[in-house]
Structure formats: C-alpha cells, structure tokens
Design a protein around this motif. Structure first.
Motif, mmCIF file in Angstrom:
data_model
loop_
_atom_site.group_PDB
_atom_site.id
_atom_site.type_symbol
_atom_site.label_atom_id
_atom_site.label_comp_id
_atom_site.label_asym_id
_atom_site.label_seq_id
_atom_site.Cartn_x
_atom_site.Cartn_y
_atom_site.Cartn_z
ATOM 1 N N ASP A 59 24.285 35.299 57.045
ATOM 2 C CA ASP A 59 23.470 35.535 55.864
ATOM 3 C C ASP A 59 24.269 36.026 54.666
ATOM 4 O OD1 ASP A 59 21.180 34.683 57.109
ATOM 5 O OD2 ASP A 59 20.647 36.681 57.824
ATOM 6 N N ASP A 60 25.286 36.855 54.907
ATOM 7 C CA ASP A 60 26.003 37.464 53.800
ATOM 8 C C ASP A 60 27.422 36.918 53.613
ATOM 9 O OD1 ASP A 60 26.712 38.498 56.226
ATOM 10 O OD2 ASP A 60 26.977 40.560 55.526
ATOM 11 N N GLY A 61 27.726 35.773 54.164
ATOM 12 C CA GLY A 61 29.032 35.180 53.933
ATOM 13 C C GLY A 61 29.552 34.383 55.117
ATOM 14 N N TRP A 62 30.822 33.942 54.982
ATOM 15 C CA TRP A 62 31.442 33.093 56.007
ATOM 16 C C TRP A 62 32.383 33.897 56.886
ATOM 17 C CZ3 TRP A 62 30.545 27.858 56.741
ATOM 18 C CH2 TRP A 62 29.736 27.249 55.783
ATOM 19 N N VAL A 63 32.488 33.472 58.136
ATOM 20 C CA VAL A 63 33.386 34.102 59.099
ATOM 21 C C VAL A 63 34.476 33.092 59.445
ATOM 22 C CG1 VAL A 63 33.610 35.180 61.364
ATOM 23 C CG2 VAL A 63 31.513 35.499 60.026
ATOM 24 N N LEU A 64 35.729 33.519 59.263
ATOM 25 C CA LEU A 64 36.889 32.676 59.522
ATOM 26 C C LEU A 64 37.457 33.029 60.887
ATOM 27 C CD1 LEU A 64 39.374 30.901 58.760
ATOM 28 C CD2 LEU A 64 40.241 32.840 57.460
ATOM 29 N N ASP A 84 40.513 26.610 62.463
ATOM 30 C CA ASP A 84 39.936 26.287 63.770
ATOM 31 C C ASP A 84 38.416 26.340 63.766
ATOM 32 O OD1 ASP A 84 42.502 26.031 64.730
ATOM 33 O OD2 ASP A 84 42.625 28.104 65.413
ATOM 34 N N LEU A 85 37.849 27.374 63.146
ATOM 35 C CA LEU A 85 36.395 27.537 63.199
ATOM 36 C C LEU A 85 35.917 28.327 61.985
ATOM 37 C CD1 LEU A 85 33.659 27.373 64.783
ATOM 38 C CD2 LEU A 85 34.319 29.506 65.904
ATOM 39 N N LYS A 144 33.669 36.941 54.693
ATOM 40 C CA LYS A 144 33.275 38.328 54.961
ATOM 41 C C LYS A 144 34.035 38.924 56.143
ATOM 42 C CE LYS A 144 29.804 39.026 57.609
ATOM 43 N NZ LYS A 144 28.498 39.189 58.294
ATOM 44 N N ASP A 145 34.381 38.079 57.148
ATOM 45 C CA ASP A 145 35.094 38.552 58.330
ATOM 46 C C ASP A 145 36.161 37.552 58.719
ATOM 47 O OD1 ASP A 145 33.592 40.905 58.710
ATOM 48 O OD2 ASP A 145 32.030 39.800 59.794
ATOM 49 N N VAL A 146 37.256 38.079 59.294
ATOM 50 C CA VAL A 146 38.304 37.239 59.855
ATOM 51 C C VAL A 146 38.501 37.636 61.308
ATOM 52 C CG1 VAL A 146 40.722 36.556 59.745
ATOM 53 C CG2 VAL A 146 39.461 36.979 57.625
ATOM 54 N N LEU A 147 38.382 36.655 62.198
ATOM 55 C CA LEU A 147 38.518 36.920 63.630
ATOM 56 C C LEU A 147 39.693 36.128 64.177
ATOM 57 C CD1 LEU A 147 34.775 36.507 64.753
ATOM 58 C CD2 LEU A 147 35.881 38.550 63.836
ATOM 59 N N ILE A 148 40.554 36.800 64.954
ATOM 60 C CA ILE A 148 41.596 36.110 65.711
ATOM 61 C C ILE A 148 41.225 36.228 67.178
ATOM 62 C CG2 ILE A 148 43.996 36.216 66.461
ATOM 63 C CD1 ILE A 148 44.801 36.893 63.658
ATOM 64 N N VAL A 149 41.098 35.087 67.829
ATOM 65 C CA VAL A 149 40.695 35.054 69.234
ATOM 66 C C VAL A 149 41.911 34.693 70.065
ATOM 67 C CG1 VAL A 149 39.114 34.059 70.917
ATOM 68 C CG2 VAL A 149 38.390 34.328 68.536
ATOM 69 N N TYR A 183 44.338 31.412 54.062
ATOM 70 C CA TYR A 183 43.103 30.674 54.363
ATOM 71 C C TYR A 183 41.943 31.201 53.521
ATOM 72 C CZ TYR A 183 45.172 28.392 58.473
ATOM 73 O OH TYR A 183 45.941 27.617 59.314
ATOM 74 N N ALA A 184 41.835 32.533 53.428
ATOM 75 C CA ALA A 184 40.742 33.132 52.665
ATOM 76 C C ALA A 184 40.837 32.759 51.187
ATOM 77 C CB ALA A 184 40.759 34.650 52.833
ATOM 78 N N GLU A 185 42.079 32.715 50.651
ATOM 79 C CA GLU A 185 42.283 32.333 49.258
ATOM 80 C C GLU A 185 41.827 30.895 49.023
ATOM 81 O OE1 GLU A 185 43.397 31.853 45.314
ATOM 82 O OE2 GLU A 185 43.114 33.702 46.478
ATOM 83 N N GLY A 186 42.186 29.983 49.944
ATOM 84 C CA GLY A 186 41.766 28.587 49.806
ATOM 85 C C GLY A 186 40.267 28.430 49.841
ATOM 86 N N LEU A 187 39.605 29.162 50.735
ATOM 87 C CA LEU A 187 38.145 29.083 50.815
ATOM 88 C C LEU A 187 37.501 29.663 49.564
ATOM 89 C CD1 LEU A 187 37.709 30.100 54.557
ATOM 90 C CD2 LEU A 187 37.361 27.830 53.576
#
Length: 869
Positions: A817-822, A811-812, A862-867, A850-854
């Motif tokens: 600076d220190d990585g990607w947020v999923l 989704d997003l 660096k972070d995983v957020l579920i909204v 998802y993290a493995e694919g990225l």
C-alpha cells in the motif's frame, strides 16, 4: 486453436452452450411429412426405390430407438440417380434432408454433445483465465485486456463512470466504422447523461451534444480485427434516432475524377444495400465528383483466345496475371504516360505479390512492397537476426543452430548431425576444442564475434560478418538478389541508427521489431529515389490514394470461410467441435456468417475502387473458377467498359539470371554502402569507438552514484545448508536457482534435473531444489500473498547523474500500500547477526543503485530485502 484464439480476443463474450432440442419424434414426423411427396415422383426406378427405402427408414425410426438410425438417415444422397433430368428433384430432396437430418442427429445426441461442449468451454475458459493470470503476475496487459478491464470498470463502478463522464466535456471519434464493440461501449459510457447509470451500453441515455462521430460504413473492412458494422449501425441509430443527434451525409468525393465516380456509382448502387434480415451492410449513398473532368477505367486481359485459357488451372492464371501486370506497367511508364511513383498495385491477399515482383524485377521496374511481412518477414532479415542473436547469447542454442544453417555458414543437417555424433555441442564457449572441424570452426568464429561484440557496435559486427563471408555477393547471384542485398544493407543502417548502445541491447531492439512485425517497406532497388511502384493489400491501402490504382489480384477467392463466429449483439462465441457435433445454432450462424462475409467483400471492392484518382485498371485473367473470385463481379454488365489486350507470351523469368552489379548512377548510395562493407571494414573495426557511456552491471560490484541511506533487511535461516560443490561456483548456482524460480515449474525436481543437464553443471538436482525451497521464506511469502503487484526478473537500465549507464536485473519487486519492496537473492550463507551486518554493508551500494533506477521511473522503494540461502 480457433476457439482459443477467439476466446482470447473476445474475452467479454460467453462461450456457446447448446440449448435443449426439440423431441426427436416431432422432428421425424415433420421430416416424414416433407419426404412423402417424393414417393414415385419420377420415371426412374433407382430414384423411386431409394426414396421409398428412405421413407420406410424414417417410419421405423419413429417406432424404434432413434439412436439406432442416425447412420442410416445420414445416407440420403441420391448421387446422380436419374441423370440430368432429375437434377432439380435431387436438389430439392437434398435441401429437405440436409435440413432435418442434422436436427434429428442433434436431438438424439444432445446429452453427449452438451457434455462435450461443457468440458470444452471449461478448458478454454481455464486457459483464458491462466493467460490473464500470467499477465497479472508479470505486471503487463495486452491491448484486449486494457479494453476489457476499462469497459468492465466503467460498467460496474458507477462512481468511476461518473468521474470520467465529468472529466470529458466532448468526445470526437474519427473512423468510427473501425471501432470494435468494446471501444463503442466505452465511448457510450463516457457520453452518458450525467447523473444516470444504465446497466448496459445500449440502455444509455446520451448527454445532449457530447459525442460526435465521423464514419463511412461502406469502408468497414476490418471485421477480422473486431470492427463490427452491426454494432456501428446500432450506435448510429442510438445517436440519431433515440438520442438528440443529427445525421449529416457527406457525399462529395475530392479524390477521384468524374468518370471514376460515375463508374463507382453505377456499380455499387444496387450492390450496397442494408438487407431486411439485419444491419450487416451499409446503404449506398451516391458520390458526387468534385473533379468535373478526366478519368479512365480500363480492363486488362492477356492477348490470347479466352476459350483457350478459361479452363486453365489457377496456378497458371496467377503466372499470367503477374506477367500481365508487369507488362502493362512497363508499357505505360516507358512511354512517359506515368512515373513509377504514380502507380499503386492492390491485391486482395499477399499471396500473389511476390510472383508479381519477380516479373517487375525482370523488366527493371522499381517497386516497394508495403505490409507487415515486407521487410521484417523477409528470409534474409530473419537470417541476419538469427546470426545476431547467436552472437549475443551462447546459451540460446536454437539461435546458434539457426545461424549455422543460415547463409553465413551454410552448414547442412548432416554436418550438424555428425558433429553431435562425435560428442560436439553447440555451446560455442568451448568451441576451441576442435576448430579443425567445419562445425567447430564455425562455432569458434561465433565465439570470436561474441568477444568482439563487447567492444564495438552491432552495426560494425554485422559489417565484419558480411565482409568475411561474402554474403552480399552470394545474394546478388540469386533471384531478387539485388533486393535481398539492399535489405541487408538496410539492416546495417538500422543497427547504426541505434547509436553506440551495447551490442545485446541493439540485438534486442532489432529482434523485438522482427517479433512484433513492425511495419517497414523493403529497401527500394533505386536507393535515394522516391520513384517506385507500390504493392500492397487493399486493407493496407485504406486511407491512401494514387493517380493510378491497379487491381491486380484476379485469382484470389471471394470468401473466407470461418469456423468460429462471434455474435456481438447477444454476446456469444459460436463454434463447432467437429462434424459429428454440429448444432442448429452453428448451422444457422454459418449461413449468417456467409452473408456477412459477402457483404464485407462488397465493401472491400468499394474501398479498392475509390483509391484511384485518375485511372482505375483491373486485371481479368479467366480460369476454371474465375466466377468465384473476389474480382469477378467487376466484370458484370453494369460495368462494361474499355478493355485492352496485352501480349505477354515472350515475358519469362530468366533462369539463373545473373544480377549485374548496381550501377553508381542509379544506386549511388548502395555503391557507397558496398564500398564501406567490402573495403573499409578492417579499418572501421579497428578504429570503431566503444560505447560513449560506460556500461556497468550492478552485480559486478562497480558503482557510481545511487540512493543513500538504504536500509537493508537480511532474511536468513541459521539452519541453512551450504550447497557449494566442486565444479560449480556460487555465481553458477545462483544463476541456476534464479532460472528455476523464474519458470516456477510444478515439478521442481524434474525441472532442476533438466536445467542442470542443459547447463552441464556437476550439481545434485536435490541440492538445487532445496535451495529454491529455502528461498521461499515464510516471512517473505506472507507479504507476497498480500501484495498488490508482483514482478519477477525485472530488467533495469538507466543513466546516473555521473554519466554511467547501468544495466541490471532485479530478482523480485512487489507493491504494498505504501510503496515497493525490492528483493535480491544472494548465494551466501548467513548464520548470525554479525554476518548479517557484513551482508548489509557489502550490498549497500548495489541496492542503492537499484533504488535509484526505480526512483527515476517513479517507483518509491520502501523496503530492501536480501534473501540468503
């Protein structure tokens, strides 16, 4: 649209802003001075009276309000007054008036013109900025943006420039005459002397011996693609005259025979010269032939009395020319002089190619059209693409309607209209409701194919459709039918070459090639034999050669008038808004552009003539207007040569010619393909293997592998509302929410209402809007505002070590600076810590996938957020 397209392509240039004009009184005084000598200068009262009245009008304009005389001074035409004897005077009068009237009009209307240009420039600049912002938001860049950003970075950041200057010791550039201004600037920044930093490329001091370029300005013919011979000339002068470089001339031609080289030198010696008013043409360097013997130049014309055809219309001339070309090729291949593969037919534009192919087919001459629209631009391939897209996605109803109207179902607009009047839709998920109606039954068939597409490949699906619908047989009875059938066979082969990937992925690949105009030749009518005549434009032929080059396009106009001009030297885009807002700059540039067009046409002729190795054959089909065509200059006195006349009066296209079934000897591979399609399809469909890799969407809850120890943060609001309603599942609401967020409309309520109506879901638009607003959590928004990169609706397709193929959508994604947020949005309700822990546990595996694919593509999560909402 021309100015918008140009501004997007030349985004480093500024838009023209009109300069303050001369005073109108000064212009009128000069105008009057040049008009008075025409008073009473003829024996014709009608001419003298008109001139006297006009001069009086100029004098009145000087005394009165100039704005009241714009319309009166525009009526300067003498028309045909005075007859033929006054033509020279009328031309002189027109020349004077057409010079001063626009200057006067511009001076008077300058405030209005300036305001309109300023407003237009602002709108165009806003659109370009929006386009660039949209690219940035999606994390993509087009080719022009890559060049633009690279040039700006090297020009403005001296440290970056110095780093890359040190990184590259030598720069070699081939085909330098095809480089555009931005590419030239980038090359010069990289070749700059170490330790120096000029503010612009033309002030650069070059490193001694660092840059080496090879180019032929006589072959600079890609002006439409930004290649600029004036920038080329400035660059070469800087390297050789202001720098330490040397110029070496290579004049030996290893391609063409002696007679062709002699003819080319004689024709272009006086036509290719650098003009006194600029560097927009190359100086001609005489060629030396490496091949000392052979060669022939031949003019071909119809065997008819030229006076009888010189007054014909251009359409008639085009038909004669197509017959002439096909007849000459037939005669000179039937007698064994040439093989089909020895002949390359060149056209100035693609407009006349298809007409020629019709006569080639009539004479059973195999051919191949080369160019962007030669395969993926064919109507039959567009029909195949529409059918495949309709099968792949039931929601894309435009594709469904296109498939219904195409040859696979052949439904009329009336059929579709009456279906809609009866309450029918084009969403074939409900097609079974009325399978007795022909539209309903067609939708039922697409529905059935959609279901089968989950179990077999796109190639097999297309084979089944061809078998059931008899499309190949139908095409075989049409004009160029054999060619169309072969092209469809090629579509099957292309899909098969993709392997056993999911149906939707194969369709995406096929349609992507179509949308990007991937160049690919038509399927040869003689499959498996590389023996066909080649048809292509002169631009496509650049860099190629052939034993026989046939210049067949004697009806295309010489010049292409532009409406928008690019001044790369001074960095401006010059344009006009309409005929009432013509500025002196635009008038001046229109004249300059005409000279540059003519100069490029000369270079295109040179490229065409020098493709020939042994024979250069040129058509001559006179018609009313032939002297203004691209090919006409070849028939000047300096190129007087052998001419042959061919009788073409008996060659016609057979009306409704029935195409015979391809004979196995000539079309063995095609026959084999037809057999597979017409006989073996039921068996092939029944025994077709499923994709070799199990394909899983992470959202289904089936997982194998994935990153371990993923820490998930759940963002929720205890006061959130539950929007679940009867008739709409959580998954449906989630899908609608994602679609609405992806489009990011300015009016959420209106967009939500439209989306719900299109999807036929019983849901209050306000509830959907509330959900979207709830998803825009403050904590998340604060991080997004600071993000370096933001990507939405990111497709993710990868294979795990467990030999599983994952096909999902994120989704997003945003970069800090220190990585990607999923970020993943979930249609769930969370109100306390206990429910939050359940969500973390439930989606641990999915987020790990998802993290493995990225991770596989080099993106550290660096972070995983579920909204939730």
């Amino acid at each position: 649209m021309g100015i918008i397209k140009t501004a997007l392509q030349y985004r480093e240039l500024t838009l023209f802003s009109p300069e303050k004009p001369e005073p109108s009184q000064k212009i009128l005084a000069e105008f009057l001075k040049h008009c008075r000598p025409f008073l009473n200068s003829t024996d014709y009262d009608s001419v003298n009276d008109h001139v006297a009245d006009y001069v009086q009008t100029i004098e009145e304009a000087k005394k009165g309000a100039p704005e009241d005389y714009i319309e009166a001074l525009s009526g300067y035409s003498l028309k045909n007054r005075g007859g033929a004897s006054c033509k020279e005077l009328r031309d002189e009068w027109k020349s004077v008036c057409s010079t001063y009237v626009p200057r006067f009009t511009y001076s008077v209307r300058y405030p209005e013109i300036k305001e309109v240009y300023q407003n237009t420039n602002r709108l165009v600049e806003d659109f370009v900025a929006y386009y660039r912002r949209a690219m940035r938001d999606r994390g993509v860049m087009d080719f022009n943006e890559i060049l633009y950003k690279t040039e700006r970075l090297l020009r403005k950041d001296k440290a970056v420039r110095e780093y890359f200057k040190n990184k590259f010791s030598y720069i070699f550039v081939d085909e330098f005459h095809d480089t555009d201004p931005l590419q030239t600037m980038i090359l010069f920044y990289l070749a700059e002397k170490r330790g120096t930093s000029a503010d612009s490329w033309d002030k650069i001091r070059l490193e001694n011996g660092k840059i080496y370029v090879v180019g032929d300005p006589k072959q600079s013919i890609y002006r439409f693609r930004r290649a600029d011979i004036e920038i080329y000339s400035r660059a070469m002068d800087k390297i050789t005259k202001k720098g330490t470089g040397n110029k070496m001339l290579l004049s030996v031609n290893y391609r063409s025979s002696a007679k062709i080289i002699e003819w080319v030198n004689r024709f272009f010696q006086e036509r290719l010269k650098r003009p006194e008013d600029g560097n927009y043409q190359a100086d001609y360097v005489p060629l030396k032939a490496h091949k000392r013997k052979g060669g022939r130049i031949l003019f071909v014309e119809p065997a008819a009395s030229l006076p009888d055809i010189e007054d014909q219309k251009v359409e008639d001339a085009r038909d004669i020319e197509a017959r002439l070309t096909a007849s000459w090729i037939k005669e000179n291949t039937a007698n064994g002089k040439f093989a089909f593969r020895d002949i390359m037919v060149l056209f100035r534009t693609k407009n006349n190619m298809v007409r020629t192919t019709e006569y080639l087919e009539e004479l059973d001459i195999p051919y191949e059209m080369v160019g962007a629209s030669s395969y993926f631009g064919r109507g039959e391939i567009l029909d195949v693409a529409n059918m495949l897209k309709a099968i792949a996605s039931p929601l894309e109803q435009v594709n469904v309607v296109a498939a219904l109207k195409g040859p696979f179902f052949s439904l009329t607009d009336k059929d579709l209209y009456t279906w809609r009047l009866q309450g029918g839709t084009f969403d074939y998920r409900g097609a079974g409701e009325d399978p007795d109606h022909k539209v309903g039954y067609a939708l039922y068939e697409i529905q059935d194919l959609h279901a089968k597409s989950r179990e077999t490949t796109a190639a097999n699906i297309l084979r089944e459709v061809l078998e059931e619908k008899g499309v190949l047989a139908s095409y075989m009875k049409t004009k160029r039918g054999r060619h169309k059938a072969l092209n469809i066979v090629k579509a099957v082969e292309l899909l098969r070459s993709l392997g056993k990937i999911p149906f939707s992925n194969a369709v995406d690949d096929f349609t992507d090639k179509l949308e990007r105009n991937i160049e690919m030749p038509d399927f040869s009518p003689r499959t498996g034999e590389a023996n066909e005549v080649q048809l292509l434009t002169i631009h496509k032929a650049k860099g190629l050669e052939q034993k026989v080059v046939y210049l067949a396009d004697s009806t295309s106009a010489n010049l292409r008038d532009n409406e928008v001009f690019t001044d790369n030297i001074n960095g401006q885009v010059i344009y006009k808004l309409n005929k009432d807002f013509v500025t002196p700059d635009y008038t001046s540039w229109k004249e300059k552009d005409g000279l540059r067009n003519e100069a490029e046409s000369e270079r295109i002729r040179y490229v065409a003539a020098t493709r020939a190795k042994e024979w250069l054959v040129i058509n001559r089909v006179p018609f009313n207007g032939f002297d203004k065509t691209f090919i006409a200059p070849f028939f000047s006195e300096t190129t007087k040569t052998e001419t042959v006349a061919i009788d073409i009066k008996n060659l016609t296209i057979s009306a409704g010619k029935k195409m015979a079934k391809p004979k196995p000897k000539a079309l063995k591979k095609f026959d084999e393909e037809l057999k597979r399609i017409q006989v073996d399809i039921p068996k092939a469909i029944k025994t077709a293997s499923v994709p070799s890799l199990p394909v899983i969407s992470p959202s289904t809850g089936q997982f194998e592998g994935g990153e371990e120890d993923i820490q998930i943060q759940v963002i929720y609001d205890e006061r959130e509302m539950d929007f679940r309603v009867e008739g709409a599942s959580a998954a449906t609401i989630g899908t609608l929410t994602h679609k609405l967020m992806e489009t990011n409309p300015s009016n959420l309520q209106k967009a939500a209402k439209t989306l719900i109506e299109n999807e036929k879901v019983a849901l209050d638009p306000s509830a959907l809007v509330a959900r979207v607003k709830a998803l825009r959590k403050k904590a998340l928004l604060d991080r997004l505002k600071k993000a370096k990169t933001i990507l939405r609706e990111v497709p993710l397709k990868f294979k795990t070590t467990g030999n599983v193929y994952y096909d999902g959508n994120i989704d997003l994604l945003f970069e800090e600076d220190d990585g990607w947020v999923l970020v993943d949005y979930k249609t769930i309700t969370v109100s306390d810590k206990q429910e939050e822990e359940k969500v973390q546990k439930k989606y641990q595996a999915q987020m790990g996938i998802y993290a493995e694919g990225l991770k596989q593509i080099g993106m550290k999560v660096k972070d995983v957020l579920i909204v939730s909402c």
